[in-house]
Enzyme design. Structure first.
Site, PDB file in Angstrom:
ATOM      1  N   SER A 213       0.828  -1.208   0.000  1.00  0.00           N
ATOM      2  CA  SER A 213       0.000   0.000   0.000  1.00  0.00           C
ATOM      3  C   SER A 213       0.859   1.253   0.000  1.00  0.00           C
ATOM      4  O   SER A 213       1.947   1.278   0.597  1.00  0.00           O
ATOM      5  CB  SER A 213      -0.904   0.007   1.243  1.00  0.00           C
ATOM      6  OG  SER A 213      -1.591   1.240   1.370  1.00  0.00           O
TER       7      SER A 213
ATOM      8  N   TYR B 297      -2.944  -0.150   9.738  1.00  0.00           N
ATOM      9  CA  TYR B 297      -3.016  -0.779   8.410  1.00  0.00           C
ATOM     10  C   TYR B 297      -1.715  -0.552   7.643  1.00  0.00           C
ATOM     11  O   TYR B 297      -1.102  -1.494   7.131  1.00  0.00           O
ATOM     12  CB  TYR B 297      -4.208  -0.214   7.636  1.00  0.00           C
ATOM     13  CG  TYR B 297      -4.145  -0.505   6.155  1.00  0.00           C
ATOM     14  CD1 TYR B 297      -4.291  -1.804   5.681  1.00  0.00           C
ATOM     15  CD2 TYR B 297      -3.922   0.514   5.227  1.00  0.00           C
ATOM     16  CE1 TYR B 297      -4.223  -2.072   4.319  1.00  0.00           C
ATOM     17  CE2 TYR B 297      -3.859   0.255   3.866  1.00  0.00           C
ATOM     18  CZ  TYR B 297      -4.009  -1.033   3.423  1.00  0.00           C
ATOM     19  OH  TYR B 297      -3.928  -1.298   2.082  1.00  0.00           O
TER      20      TYR B 297
ATOM     21  N   LYS C 196     -17.530  -1.389   0.754  1.00  0.00           N
ATOM     22  CA  LYS C 196     -16.488  -0.883   1.634  1.00  0.00           C
ATOM     23  C   LYS C 196     -16.962   0.229   2.576  1.00  0.00           C
ATOM     24  O   LYS C 196     -16.168   0.726   3.382  1.00  0.00           O
ATOM     25  CB  LYS C 196     -15.296  -0.385   0.800  1.00  0.00           C
ATOM     26  CG  LYS C 196     -14.553  -1.514   0.097  1.00  0.00           C
ATOM     27  CD  LYS C 196     -13.496  -0.996  -0.880  1.00  0.00           C
ATOM     28  CE  LYS C 196     -12.368  -0.284  -0.165  1.00  0.00           C
ATOM     29  NZ  LYS C 196     -11.532  -1.195   0.647  1.00  0.00           N
TER      30      LYS C 196
END
Length: 319
Positions: free
Chosen positions: A113, A142, A183
């Site tokens: 990411s 995350y 989401k």
């Protein structure tokens, strides 16, 4: 046959659809639960659906038939408070799959990411040297989990341990496009603001809380999900390419430009209005992201990336 973890999710389901269109046998690993996430698989022919808790047993029985694992499954919420859950899903499962692929000679492509870069003070260069990676400071759990796994991968490579025959980590930046509807608050701004724009109502964006950035001037590297899929397909077609690569467009665009593209795509005259950024997320709010794309280009990927206007128009008008 290819296994796609998170295959009913956003990026994963688009990869599954593209592989299905190619005629490639594809197995999905995901939890469908009781919502409409299964609809992301409507256009795809799939060989099997495996829940994550059964994955290791499935690999023991059927893994010899796999050419590659495309590991997109993750806890991707940047506001998820359960860090133990993030570690179990984003770190331990990834490490288990890496070890299995290394031991069986199976190719392994996984989602990292752009969140690994934190506030961007160290830049957005996908330099995977030990020193460069040690300088990065992700802003939330995350991003930290993805960065921790990247560092684990690169240590294994540097120490010349057993690794998969092809190994690739993809640092996705701000992805938008179809199949993100499940989401919730983690959907792209395009998806979240579509209904208001289509109705001609105000499109709201976060106000800037920095003197040097105007309202709506916060910049992101927005990338259409089709471009992410094309990168994965190219890697599957080029098994000699390994490494950790950014996946963005290499161009930073403002949220105001994104909203303007959305309003133009739906043909409305919605005004853009600004609201305060919630205080809870202000400390970790990024004002700028922009992927350096030279390493992927040098590896041989030469397809152009979709412009913001073309991507938003395709998303809105086709989906």
């Amino acid at each position: 046959m290819i296994l796609v973890t998170g295959g009913a999710g956003f990026i994963g389901s688009n990869i599954v659809s593209a592989l299905s269109d190619r005629g490639t046998p594809v197995v999905v690993c995901d939890r469908l639960r009781q919502g409409d996430k299964w609809r992301n698989l409507l256009s795809s022919e799939i060989a099997d659906v495996v829940p994550p808790e059964s994955l290791e047993a499935w690999l023991d029985r059927h893994g010899s038939g796999l050419d590659a694992i495309v590991h997109m499954g993750a806890i991707s919420s940047t506001t998820e408070p359960d860090v133990d859950l993030i570690v179990d899903t984003n770190l331990r499962l990834s490490s288990t799959l890496w070890g299995w692929c290394a031991g069986t000679g199976t190719r392994f492509i996984y989602a990292s990411s752009g969140a690994t870069y934190g506030d961007g003070s160290e830049g957005f260069d996908d330099d995977s040297s030990a020193d460069a990676m040690a300088r990065l400071r992700p802003l939330h759990a995350y991003g930290w989990s993805k960065h921790t796994f990247d560092r684990r991968v690169m240590r294994a490579v540097r120490e010349e341990r057993m690794v998969p025959p092809q190994w690739v980590g993809l640092k996705f930046f701000n992805v938008y496009g179809p199949n993100e509807y499940h989401k919730g608050g983690m959907q792209s701004v395009v998806s979240q603001k579509y209904a208001a724009a289509a109705a001609g109502e105000p499109v709201t964006l976060f106000r800037s809380h920095r003197d040097d950035v105007e309202d709506g001037g916060q910049l992101r590297d927005f990338i259409f999900v089709d471009d992410c899929v094309q990168v994965v397909l190219w890697l599957l077609d080029n098994p000699d390419v390994s490494g950790i690569f950014n996946v963005g467009t290499g161009t930073a665009r403002s949220f105001r430009e994104l909203a303007e593209a959305l309003i133009a795509a739906v043909g409305s005259s919605s005004p853009i209005e600004y609201i305060d950024t919630p205080e809870a997320i202000r400390p970790n709010y990024q004002y700028y992201t922009c992927a350096k794309m030279e390493r992927l280009r040098e590896a041989g990927y030469d397809r152009p990336f979709t412009s913001l206007e073309d991507g938003v128009t395709a998303y809105v008008q086709n989906y």
